[in-house]
Design an enzyme around this catalytic site. Sequence first.
Site, PDB file in Angstrom:
ATOM      1  N   VAL A 123     -26.554  -3.427  24.343  1.00 20.05           N
ATOM      2  CA  VAL A 123     -28.002  -3.394  24.126  1.00 20.05           C
ATOM      3  C   VAL A 123     -28.656  -4.035  25.343  1.00 20.05           C
ATOM      4  CG1 VAL A 123     -29.920  -4.033  22.635  1.00 20.05           C
ATOM      5  CG2 VAL A 123     -27.659  -3.561  21.633  1.00 20.05           C
ATOM      6  N   CYS A 124     -29.503  -3.276  26.025  1.00 16.77           N
ATOM      7  CA  CYS A 124     -30.249  -3.768  27.181  1.00 16.77           C
ATOM      8  C   CYS A 124     -29.292  -4.276  28.260  1.00 16.77           C
ATOM      9  CB  CYS A 124     -31.243  -4.835  26.721  1.00 16.77           C
ATOM     10  SG  CYS A 124     -32.488  -5.281  27.950  1.00 16.77           S
TER      11      CYS A 124
END
Length: 324
Positions: free
Chosen positions: A106-107
């Site tokens: 994530v990210c």
Amino acid sequence: MLKNVAALLLDEVHPFELGVLCEVFGLDRSDEGLPVHDFAVVSAEGPVLQTHAGFTISTPHGLDRLEEADLVAVPAGSHFMDREYPEEVLDALRRAVDRGARVLSVCSGAYVLGAAGLLDGRRCTTHWRHSTELARRFPRAVVEPDVLYVDEGPVITSAGTAAGIDACLHLVRQAHGPDVANAIARRMVVPPHRDGGQAQYIKRPLPRTACDTVGGTLAWMERHLDQEMTVEQLAAQAHMSPRTFARRFQQETGTTPYRWLLRQRVLLAQHLLETSDETMDVIAGRTGFGNAAALRHQFVKSLGTTPNSYRRTFRGPMSVSEAA
């Protein structure tokens, strides 16, 4: 198969991105007939971790917990772009992939996967602010900066913050079907699938040139975006031959007059969609696209979403009548 999920945390983890994983995979919704995942939060750097928000997280699970996971998810953290990672963490991620598990970032968690060599030769993404650095640091990765997530099984990477929700729901949809993914999305009060990609969220100011050769012409073009323009007309405006003008324009802006003009028109359309109640035909006229169909075509081509969807995203449902 998606039954066992482990969230792999490093120091300075971002709580929101961790919360996304907990919300999608860590809640017991069996009362609604939804599948339950065996979910664990795993610390990569000791039993107590610092978050970037100033509080700590403790967990009894160490890296050995990853060995049984069907999915290992790495949320974002501060300074992930320029820090080093423990070799035992990278080894654990490689082993997970080797034995058939999937890994999700994530990210900025993508940097951890990159350090493990899991992005080499694969399409991937991260937050648009970090995509250039991701490509520089891991030159064998194929970075796609404009998408919300990339499934290059067994490696899934997602863009900034809320795009982690999109990637998680995508995995649920694959493993358990659309009905389960839709039910979880309803509980989270989020769309089960979002149109478009990161391009619609990237703030791009109007480019300026440091040179005087075409600077005046650029300003004139900005003031007359609703008008038809040819290279011959622009060259006359700049007091040059068309060939010289096209060459100077490319040198000073890094693009062609057509592409520069198209980008400014899309930017103006974005601004009008965000700040006005004008219909699509009016916006098309003001931005030089002529009609709503042409506006929609160029908007989708540039941003990966429709003007109506963009307006709903940034303003909510509108009461005015809009053309598609």
